[in-house]
Design a protein around this motif. Structure first.
Motif, PDB file in Angstrom:
ATOM      1  N   LYS A 165      -6.128  -4.098  -5.347  1.00 60.56           N
ATOM      2  CA  LYS A 165      -7.009  -3.275  -6.173  1.00 60.56           C
ATOM      3  C   LYS A 165      -6.516  -1.824  -6.229  1.00 60.56           C
ATOM      4  O   LYS A 165      -6.574  -1.189  -7.285  1.00 60.56           O
ATOM      5  N   LEU A 166      -6.022  -1.313  -5.110  1.00 61.32           N
ATOM      6  CA  LEU A 166      -5.479   0.045  -5.102  1.00 61.32           C
ATOM      7  C   LEU A 166      -4.246   0.148  -5.990  1.00 61.32           C
ATOM      8  O   LEU A 166      -4.103   1.111  -6.754  1.00 61.32           O
ATOM      9  N   ILE A 189       0.840  -1.202   0.000  1.00 59.81           N
ATOM     10  CA  ILE A 189       0.000   0.000   0.000  1.00 59.81           C
ATOM     11  C   ILE A 189       0.876   1.254   0.000  1.00 59.81           C
ATOM     12  O   ILE A 189       0.600   2.220  -0.726  1.00 59.81           O
ATOM     13  N   ILE A 227       2.261   2.491  -3.401  1.00 59.66           N
ATOM     14  CA  ILE A 227       1.375   3.136  -4.387  1.00 59.66           C
ATOM     15  C   ILE A 227       1.769   4.593  -4.622  1.00 59.66           C
ATOM     16  O   ILE A 227       2.022   4.981  -5.766  1.00 59.66           O
ATOM     17  N   SER A 248      -5.319  -0.170  -9.712  1.00 57.43           N
ATOM     18  CA  SER A 248      -6.048   1.036 -10.129  1.00 57.43           C
ATOM     19  C   SER A 248      -5.106   2.217 -10.306  1.00 57.43           C
ATOM     20  O   SER A 248      -5.197   2.954 -11.296  1.00 57.43           O
TER      21      SER A 248
END
Length: 189
Positions: A77-78, A14, A17, A81
């Motif tokens: 998914k983050l 995370i 990102i 995306s």
């Protein structure tokens, strides 16, 4: 919230990102485009490997948890995306493909949450279609982020073909999950 090595790896994914995205905001005078693309590709591949590693470690070390089961797909998914939005901005992926993939992820996440509330989460359990879709997109995205040639291979061309395959598998798997959930949805209405 449990804190163990698999969950730490998910948090690392995370945290990656904004790092991957921020590379594209560095002025070209400070970082040549080829270096930028290679760095972002390497960071994305590292994040993808942590996805595999956290799941393997959780099972191997018997450190699975409901929080980890929740956080892992959210991180995936983050990351996907964010990468698709970067690629859209670079003109390396079609807007419709990005929309289909991101829209499917939101739809299936919501469907799984709803089915879990209805006590029917097994009807939308992970299927081989979803696994093939994930493999295609997780191979396509680094190819598209790099967008050049490696050992004579045009990664942009191969990434474009793989993301198109991923988009087809995305729609196919979404239809499969919706079809599996439909009887439960009709019964609960």
């Amino acid at each position: 919230m449990p804190l163990n090595l698999p969950i730490i790896l998910t948090w690392v994914r995370i945290a990656m990102i904004p790092l991957v995205v921020s590379v594209y905001y560095v002025p070209e005078q400070m970082m040549p485009l080829v270096v930028r693309d290679a760095l972002a590709t390497g960071m994305f591949i590292f994040a993808a490997l942590t996805d595999w590693l956290d799941g393997w470690l959780a099972r191997r070390l018997n450190q699975t948890s409901s929080f980890g089961a929740f956080l892992d797909p959210v991180a995936d998914k983050l990351m996907v995306s964010a990468a698709l939005l970067v690629l859209l901005n670079l003109g390396r992926v079609d807007a419709m493909i990005a929309l289909v993939i991101i829209g499917r992820e939101i739809t299936i996440s919501a469907l799984r949450e709803w089915m879990a509330k209805l006590g029917a989460s097994t009807s939308v359990a992970v299927h081989w279609l979803g696994k093939f879709k994930t493999a295609a997109q997780m191979t396509a995205i680094p190819c598209l982020l790099y967008g050049g040639r490696v050992f004579g291979i045009d990664t942009l061309w191969w990434g474009s073909r793989l993301i198109e395959i991923a988009a087809v598998l995305t729609v196919w798997s979404m239809m499969y999950y919706l079809q599996r959930a439909w009887p439960v949805i009709r019964k609960s209405s």
